[in-house]
Write a protein that holds these residues in place. Structure first.
Motif, PDB file in Angstrom:
ATOM      1  N   SER A  67       0.839  -1.207   0.000  1.00  0.00           N
ATOM      2  CA  SER A  67       0.000   0.000   0.000  1.00  0.00           C
ATOM      3  C   SER A  67       0.869   1.251   0.000  1.00  0.00           C
ATOM      4  CB  SER A  67      -0.917  -0.001   1.233  1.00  0.00           C
ATOM      5  OG  SER A  67      -1.750  -1.138   1.221  1.00  0.00           O
ATOM      6  N   GLY A  69       3.838   1.399  -1.296  1.00  0.00           N
ATOM      7  CA  GLY A  69       4.384   1.489  -2.657  1.00  0.00           C
ATOM      8  C   GLY A  69       3.399   2.121  -3.627  1.00  0.00           C
ATOM      9  N   ALA A  70       2.109   1.766  -3.478  1.00  0.00           N
ATOM     10  CA  ALA A  70       1.089   2.345  -4.359  1.00  0.00           C
ATOM     11  C   ALA A  70       0.996   3.856  -4.143  1.00  0.00           C
ATOM     12  CB  ALA A  70      -0.264   1.675  -4.089  1.00  0.00           C
ATOM     13  N   ALA A  73       3.945   5.498  -5.819  1.00  0.00           N
ATOM     14  CA  ALA A  73       3.725   5.543  -7.277  1.00  0.00           C
ATOM     15  C   ALA A  73       2.736   6.653  -7.629  1.00  0.00           C
ATOM     16  CB  ALA A  73       3.224   4.186  -7.768  1.00  0.00           C
ATOM     17  N   ALA A  74       1.674   6.777  -6.815  1.00  0.00           N
ATOM     18  CA  ALA A  74       0.671   7.827  -7.066  1.00  0.00           C
ATOM     19  C   ALA A  74       1.274   9.218  -6.857  1.00  0.00           C
ATOM     20  CB  ALA A  74      -0.535   7.621  -6.140  1.00  0.00           C
ATOM     21  N   ARG A  77       3.357  10.033  -9.874  1.00  0.00           N
ATOM     22  CA  ARG A  77       2.485  10.362 -11.007  1.00  0.00           C
ATOM     23  C   ARG A  77       1.939  11.783 -10.869  1.00  0.00           C
ATOM     24  NH1 ARG A  77      -0.970   7.221 -14.154  1.00  0.00           N
ATOM     25  NH2 ARG A  77       0.782   5.785 -14.179  1.00  0.00           N
TER      26      ARG A  77
ATOM     27  N   ILE B   4      -2.465   2.327 -11.318  1.00  0.00           N
ATOM     28  CA  ILE B   4      -1.801   2.095 -10.023  1.00  0.00           C
ATOM     29  C   ILE B   4      -2.803   1.490  -9.035  1.00  0.00           C
ATOM     30  CG2 ILE B   4      -0.748   3.249  -8.034  1.00  0.00           C
ATOM     31  CD1 ILE B   4       0.432   5.294 -10.054  1.00  0.00           C
ATOM     32  N   ALA B   5      -4.025   2.037  -9.004  1.00  0.00           N
ATOM     33  CA  ALA B   5      -5.046   1.512  -8.095  1.00  0.00           C
ATOM     34  C   ALA B   5      -5.424   0.081  -8.468  1.00  0.00           C
ATOM     35  CB  ALA B   5      -6.277   2.418  -8.117  1.00  0.00           C
ATOM     36  N   TRP B   8      -2.659  -2.147  -7.355  1.00  0.00           N
ATOM     37  CA  TRP B   8      -2.708  -2.309  -5.889  1.00  0.00           C
ATOM     38  C   TRP B   8      -3.789  -3.326  -5.498  1.00  0.00           C
ATOM     39  CZ3 TRP B   8      -6.651  -0.982  -2.366  1.00  0.00           C
ATOM     40  CH2 TRP B   8      -6.294  -1.113  -1.014  1.00  0.00           C
ATOM     41  N   MET B  12      -3.245  -6.828  -3.547  1.00  0.00           N
ATOM     42  CA  MET B  12      -3.956  -7.187  -2.318  1.00  0.00           C
ATOM     43  C   MET B  12      -4.635  -8.552  -2.478  1.00  0.00           C
ATOM     44  SD  MET B  12      -3.420  -4.777  -0.124  1.00  0.00           S
ATOM     45  CE  MET B  12      -1.806  -4.651  -0.868  1.00  0.00           C
ATOM     46  N   TYR B  51       3.875  -1.427 -12.946  1.00  0.00           N
ATOM     47  CA  TYR B  51       2.894  -0.393 -12.602  1.00  0.00           C
ATOM     48  C   TYR B  51       3.350   0.550 -11.488  1.00  0.00           C
ATOM     49  CZ  TYR B  51      -0.067  -3.059 -15.642  1.00  0.00           C
ATOM     50  OH  TYR B  51      -0.576  -3.697 -16.745  1.00  0.00           O
ATOM     51  N   PHE B  52       4.230   0.104 -10.601  1.00  0.00           N
ATOM     52  CA  PHE B  52       4.731   1.003  -9.551  1.00  0.00           C
ATOM     53  C   PHE B  52       6.034   1.680 -10.003  1.00  0.00           C
ATOM     54  CE2 PHE B  52       2.636  -1.014  -5.508  1.00  0.00           C
ATOM     55  CZ  PHE B  52       1.398  -0.794  -6.064  1.00  0.00           C
ATOM     56  N   VAL B  53       7.012   0.871 -10.399  1.00  0.00           N
ATOM     57  CA  VAL B  53       8.281   1.450 -10.856  1.00  0.00           C
ATOM     58  C   VAL B  53       8.069   2.177 -12.185  1.00  0.00           C
ATOM     59  CG1 VAL B  53      10.710   1.005 -11.414  1.00  0.00           C
ATOM     60  CG2 VAL B  53       9.551  -0.410  -9.707  1.00  0.00           C
TER      61      VAL B  53
END
Lengths: 181, 95
Positions: A67, A69-70, A73-74, A77, B4-5, B8, B12, B51-53
């Motif tokens: 979470s 990490g997300a 990333a956000a 962005r 990104i969402a 994530w 999960m 998607y993160f990096v």
């Protein structure tokens, strides 16, 4: 930051962080394979040791770190789009601290149960791998703080690349160390 | 919903799936359990990379190198786990 013709072209952030990341990937690969070789040589010791670990806490830490990490990333962005990003980064850093608190809780429970780094080969490697990763989390938090302070996309991408390395390593460390044998 | 969402949410779900599979450890062949868990870990690592990096098509060479690294690492780890449980007689022959 990377220039055309640069071998690091296309990778986000400063090329120097990628040299560090590639080195860290090598170090953790050696540690994890070493853990598995030691488990192969001492299966009963490792099976007994893993029975005392808190897999639920480790699973919770996986959720916390991914979470975080997300959110990183956000934040990256949003900064690239010229939007505010510090609230996302603050949330990510808070979750990084939560990860360390949960890890500390796990270690405290281990010590309270009488297990320490000298208890067995399993616990030596368990504390070495998870402790080394936790130290990297501390370093990553410092990098994220620098990224939040400077408000510069290249700096934040550099910090984020290192933070995501820690996400990536944890999703491999988790099954190696906590998977019941 | 942003990528990104979505990534994530997938991470999960995969983490929850891993914990569910591990909770069934006593009822599954150990080799199958190890393969499943590390295959899921590899997918999670790939999601993080892409998607993160944000390692996309403009760095496809690096993406390939990192995916190969993960495949070799996860493959070695599964092999040693299967060998260790087999040598100790801790897993059934069917694993």
């Amino acid at each position: 930051m990377a220039q055309d013709g640069d071998i690091f072209a296309g990778l986000p952030g400063n090329p120097m962080i990628w040299i560090l990341i590639l080195g860290e990937l090598g170090v953790f690969a050696v540690l994890l394979v070493g853990f598995s070789v030691a488990a192969f040589l001492n299966p009963e010791v490792f099976s007994a040791g893993q029975a005392h670990l808190h897999a639920v806490l480790a699973g919770l830490n996986t959720v916390v770190l991914l979470s975080s990490g997300a959110l990183v990333a956000a934040a990256t962005r949003r900064l690239s789009q010229g939007l505010s990003f510090r609230a996302y980064l603050a949330g990510a850093m808070a979750l990084g601290v939560v990860f360390l608190v949960i890890k500390g809780t796990e270690y405290s429970a281990m010590f309270a149960a009488g297990f320490g780094i000298e208890s067995s080969t399993f616990f030596q490697l368990y504390f070495l791998i998870t402790g080394f990763h936790a130290l990297h989390i501390v370093f990553g938090l410092i990098l994220l703080a620098i990224g939040a302070w400077q408000r510069d996309l290249d700096t934040l991408e550099t910090s984020a690349a290192f933070w995501h390395l820690l996400d990536l390593l944890w999703v491999v460390i988790f099954p190696v160390v906590y998977l019941p044998r | 919903m942003s990528m990104i969402a979505k990534a994530w949410l997938a991470l999960m779900a995969l983490t929850g799936g891993t914990l569910a599979v591990v909770s069934l450890a006593d009822h599954l062949p150990h080799g199958l359990l190890a393969f499943t868990v590390f295959a899921v870990a590899g997918v999670k690592a790939w999601l993080i990379l892409v998607y993160f990096v944000g390692i996309g098509r403009d760095a496809s060479g690096w993406r390939t190198i990192l995916v190969v690294y993960l495949m070799i690492l996860c493959g070695l780890l599964v092999a040693f786990i299967a060998l260790s449980c087999a040598s100790a007689g801790l897993c059934p022959a069917t694993s």
